[in-house]
Design a protein around this motif. Structure first.
Motif, mmCIF file in Angstrom:
data_model
loop_
_atom_site.group_PDB
_atom_site.id
_atom_site.type_symbol
_atom_site.label_atom_id
_atom_site.label_comp_id
_atom_site.label_asym_id
_atom_site.label_seq_id
_atom_site.Cartn_x
_atom_site.Cartn_y
_atom_site.Cartn_z
ATOM 1 N N PRO A 282 -11.813 -54.612 -24.389
ATOM 2 C CA PRO A 282 -13.042 -53.488 -24.531
ATOM 3 C C PRO A 282 -11.763 -51.892 -26.008
ATOM 4 C CG PRO A 282 -13.724 -53.692 -22.051
ATOM 5 C CD PRO A 282 -12.125 -54.319 -22.604
ATOM 6 N N ALA A 283 -12.773 -51.603 -26.277
ATOM 7 C CA ALA A 283 -12.610 -50.846 -27.521
ATOM 8 C C ALA A 283 -12.069 -49.759 -26.317
ATOM 9 C CB ALA A 283 -13.638 -50.463 -28.838
ATOM 10 N N GLU A 284 -10.861 -48.640 -27.714
ATOM 11 C CA GLU A 284 -10.282 -47.775 -26.684
ATOM 12 C C GLU A 284 -10.411 -46.787 -28.038
ATOM 13 O OE1 GLU A 284 -9.008 -44.869 -23.243
ATOM 14 O OE2 GLU A 284 -10.642 -46.264 -23.584
ATOM 15 N N PRO A 285 -9.873 -45.535 -27.547
ATOM 16 C CA PRO A 285 -10.292 -44.449 -29.398
ATOM 17 C C PRO A 285 -8.384 -44.876 -29.451
ATOM 18 C CG PRO A 285 -11.796 -43.323 -27.495
ATOM 19 C CD PRO A 285 -11.431 -45.206 -26.755
ATOM 20 N N LEU A 286 -8.147 -44.915 -30.311
ATOM 21 C CA LEU A 286 -6.998 -44.885 -30.764
ATOM 22 C C LEU A 286 -6.279 -43.571 -31.253
ATOM 23 C CD1 LEU A 286 -6.644 -48.138 -32.426
ATOM 24 C CD2 LEU A 286 -5.731 -47.702 -30.133
ATOM 25 N N PRO A 287 -5.394 -42.874 -31.103
ATOM 26 C CA PRO A 287 -4.496 -42.004 -31.656
ATOM 27 C C PRO A 287 -4.511 -41.730 -33.431
ATOM 28 C CG PRO A 287 -2.817 -42.600 -29.855
ATOM 29 C CD PRO A 287 -4.102 -43.695 -30.760
ATOM 30 N N GLN A 288 -3.794 -42.709 -34.088
ATOM 31 C CA GLN A 288 -4.030 -43.427 -35.505
ATOM 32 C C GLN A 288 -5.504 -42.988 -36.194
ATOM 33 O OE1 GLN A 288 -2.904 -45.031 -33.296
ATOM 34 N NE2 GLN A 288 -3.401 -46.913 -34.102
ATOM 35 N N THR A 289 -7.032 -43.297 -35.238
ATOM 36 C CA THR A 289 -8.180 -43.195 -35.831
ATOM 37 C C THR A 289 -9.005 -41.964 -36.064
ATOM 38 O OG1 THR A 289 -8.368 -45.730 -35.273
ATOM 39 C CG2 THR A 289 -10.410 -43.917 -35.110
ATOM 40 N N MET A 290 -8.206 -41.288 -34.835
ATOM 41 C CA MET A 290 -8.533 -39.505 -34.003
ATOM 42 C C MET A 290 -8.037 -38.995 -34.770
ATOM 43 S SD MET A 290 -10.059 -39.285 -31.955
ATOM 44 C CE MET A 290 -11.657 -40.912 -32.543
ATOM 45 N N LEU A 291 -6.193 -38.953 -35.461
ATOM 46 C CA LEU A 291 -5.765 -38.448 -36.777
ATOM 47 C C LEU A 291 -6.218 -38.177 -38.498
ATOM 48 C CD1 LEU A 291 -2.121 -38.571 -36.251
ATOM 49 C CD2 LEU A 291 -3.694 -36.396 -35.555
ATOM 50 N N ALA A 292 -7.118 -39.917 -38.788
ATOM 51 C CA ALA A 292 -7.628 -39.641 -39.786
ATOM 52 C C ALA A 292 -8.798 -39.655 -39.603
ATOM 53 C CB ALA A 292 -7.726 -41.503 -39.852
ATOM 54 N N ALA A 293 -9.163 -38.717 -38.558
ATOM 55 C CA ALA A 293 -10.339 -38.566 -38.293
ATOM 56 C C ALA A 293 -10.569 -36.740 -38.732
ATOM 57 C CB ALA A 293 -11.148 -38.333 -37.393
ATOM 58 N N GLY A 294 -8.778 -36.129 -38.987
ATOM 59 C CA GLY A 294 -8.808 -34.867 -38.927
ATOM 60 C C GLY A 294 -8.803 -34.149 -37.700
ATOM 61 N N CYS A 295 -7.739 -34.506 -36.967
ATOM 62 C CA CYS A 295 -8.137 -34.232 -35.171
ATOM 63 C C CYS A 295 -6.390 -33.050 -36.159
ATOM 64 C CB CYS A 295 -7.254 -34.981 -34.642
ATOM 65 S SG CYS A 295 -9.496 -35.141 -33.585
ATOM 66 N N ASP A 296 -6.161 -32.308 -35.651
ATOM 67 C CA ASP A 296 -4.367 -31.277 -35.864
ATOM 68 C C ASP A 296 -4.195 -31.632 -34.545
ATOM 69 O OD1 ASP A 296 -4.980 -29.716 -37.987
ATOM 70 O OD2 ASP A 296 -6.812 -29.019 -36.735
ATOM 71 N N VAL A 297 -4.372 -32.260 -33.781
ATOM 72 C CA VAL A 297 -3.552 -32.336 -31.815
ATOM 73 C C VAL A 297 -3.900 -33.853 -31.407
ATOM 74 C CG1 VAL A 297 -2.490 -32.156 -30.396
ATOM 75 C CG2 VAL A 297 -2.310 -30.488 -32.346
ATOM 76 N N VAL A 298 -3.406 -34.435 -31.337
ATOM 77 C CA VAL A 298 -3.976 -35.710 -30.176
ATOM 78 C C VAL A 298 -2.793 -35.627 -29.490
ATOM 79 C CG1 VAL A 298 -5.029 -37.776 -29.637
ATOM 80 C CG2 VAL A 298 -4.631 -36.780 -32.298
ATOM 81 N N THR A 299 -3.765 -36.115 -28.183
ATOM 82 C CA THR A 299 -2.798 -36.038 -26.984
ATOM 83 C C THR A 299 -2.663 -37.457 -26.129
ATOM 84 O OG1 THR A 299 -3.444 -34.463 -25.100
ATOM 85 C CG2 THR A 299 -2.742 -34.026 -26.694
#
Length: 478
Positions: A282-299
């Motif tokens: 199953p798909a799981e969200p990736l940090p690189q996707t969240m950063l590309a979406a514009g997030c300033d911080v991903v944990t």
């Protein structure tokens, strides 16, 4: 006249029972166990010898100590010493069906990580020493470039677990200010880690928006004000809300945060670094996707889907991560050298993604074919039947494994294993089997369901670890 088999409590001298005076003196017992003293030292062996003699004396006074036990005192003492030296934390066989099991240590480390830990803990290392300049270094420098390369982040830092990463991020970015969170994301994870409590501990004021099942962009827009310090997104990894629902993804939320002049932080928890769907997972969200979406911080976590040691990974913009790194709490939460070494080695495996299924135990176990697991179950069936006969019936069954540790909670992985049922139909008989398995030299952990003990074999890569203990199990059940 006293009967010859009368208890010593009643004054008898029964020939098969030992009296307190029959016990050897401590010094004599220690002399008989000189080899044991040489191996472990006088302090430990003498302490255990006193405990052994005290216990035997109590039984002798009560007339309950067979004389035959006196001949086995050296062996009894050796057994006590071995038990005292046995670690409380031990390797077990995880046949529970949960691959990343929180209570069983979560992800298994790759060989490369184990070798790196051994190499760097048995000798001085450059944890905080710059080999180029000869001056003091920063441990983040050893891993930041690697994390940035893998995620596309501008900066990165690491703390001792993901709960610490979330706490530190909120404290550094929103202490004394308001932090906006959707009501549908006010999660509680294991150990009573609740987002409202984390907000309070971090010194931020929680501002809830939306409802439990539906939150819209306008909810966030209406909540931003001069007191807002942070918008937080929390990945609901350990449960799922279905039906009439709505949420705002990071790509939609990032422009709202920028327009309001506040940073956006998202907690992914599980920590997948690669697209799992390429292996049929199953798909799981990736940090690189969240950063590309514009997030300033991903944990995210190091010891879940990432497949490394416990750690909280923080990636994002230079400005946001810089504030986090400088926050006073960071030093108290930093990662120590052991997991740091393992984490670096694990991350380097991601530089060669074609080999991940072979090199990363977590991914290898998650992608194991059901047919292979079923064949293993069939091969183990005769030996297990012989070990538990005649009290239990054993059969090969199809099972459903789960990923675990809050990752994709409703998804299941087709698996196989062995089911054991008590032939007398008694729950106490089945519980005796469960207990006997837990007491093996390498404890075996399964799960009980529908009055059967299920041993899911997805995580058993070396069958000898189980079969080599079946003789001990048979004796325990006799």
């Amino acid at each position: 006249m006293v009967a010859p088999d009368e208890s010593v409590v009643h004054g008898s001298k029964a020939p098969d029972k030992a009296a307190p005076k029959d016990l050897p003196a401590l010094d004599k017992l220690l002399r008989e166990c000189a080899a044991l003293v040489a191996e472990h030292g006088h302090t430990l062996v003498a302490r255990e010898a006193r405990g052994l003699l005290d216990a035997l004396r109590t039984r002798a006074v009560a007339g309950e100590l067979p004389r035959a036990e006196l001949a086995a005192l050296p062996q009894a003492l050796a057994t006590r010493v071995a038990a005292r030296m046995r670690p409380n934390m031990r390797a077990v066989l995880n046949l529970s069906g949960t691959v990343i099991h929180t209570n069983l240590g979560r992800a298994l480390l790759a060989d490369a990580a184990l070798q790196q830990v051994l190499a760097l803990t048995g000798a001085p290392n450059n944890l905080e020493f710059d080999l180029d300049t000869g001056g003091r270094g920063d441990r983040d420098d050893l891993i930041e470039d690697l994390l940035c390369e893998l995620t596309g982040a501008e900066a990165a830092t690491v703390v001792n677990n993901n709960a610490a990463a979330v706490l530190l991020g909120i404290a550094a970015l929103a202490r004394g200010k308001e932090a906006i969170v959707s009501r549908g994301e006010l999660v509680e994870i294991g150990g009573a880690f609740r987002m409202p409590d984390v907000m309070s501990a971090a010194g931020a004021t929680l501002v809830e928006v939306g409802t439990t099942n539906r939150t819209h962009p306008r909810d966030y827009e209406g909540a931003i004000n001069p007191r807002t310090g942070l918008i937080v997104k929390v990945h609901t990894s350990n449960y799922a809300v279905q039906g009439f629902t709505a949420s705002v993804d990071e790509a939609t939320l990032a422009p709202i945060a920028r327009a309001g002049g506040v940073p956006l932080m998202t907690d992914l928890g599980s920590g997948a670094l690669v697209d799992l769907t390429q292996w049929g997972l199953p798909a799981e969200p990736l940090p690189q996707t969240m950063l590309a979406a514009g997030c300033d911080v991903v944990t995210f976590s190091g010891d879940k889907l990432l497949g490394g040691p416990q750690g909280g990974l923080i990636v994002g913009s230079k400005a946001a991560v810089g504030r986090i790194r400088k926050f006073p709490m960071k030093r108290a939460l930093r990662l120590s050298k052991l997991p740091f070494a393992a984490l670096e080695a694990t991350l380097r495996l991601y530089l060669r993604p074609e080999r991940l299924v072979q090199d990363l135990p977590t991914l290898r176990l998650l992608t194991r074919p059901q047919a292979q697991i079923a064949a293993l179950a069939q091969a183990l069936l005769p030996a297990l039947e012989a070990a538990v006969a005649p009290r239990f019936a054993v059969s090969v069954v199809a099972l459903q494994s789960q990923i675990g540790s809050g990752s994709l909670p409703v998804e299941r992985l087709p698996s196989a294993g062995l089911a054991l049922a008590a032939l007398d139909g008694r729950g106490r008989t089945l519980e005796a089997l469960v207990t006997a398995l837990r007491r093996l030299p390498r404890p075996v952990i399964g799960r009980v369901h529908d009055d059967r003990l299920l041993l899911d074999l997805r995580c058993l890569e070396d069958p000898a670890l189980l079969t080599g203990q079946l003789g001990v199990l048979k004796e325990a059940l006799a």
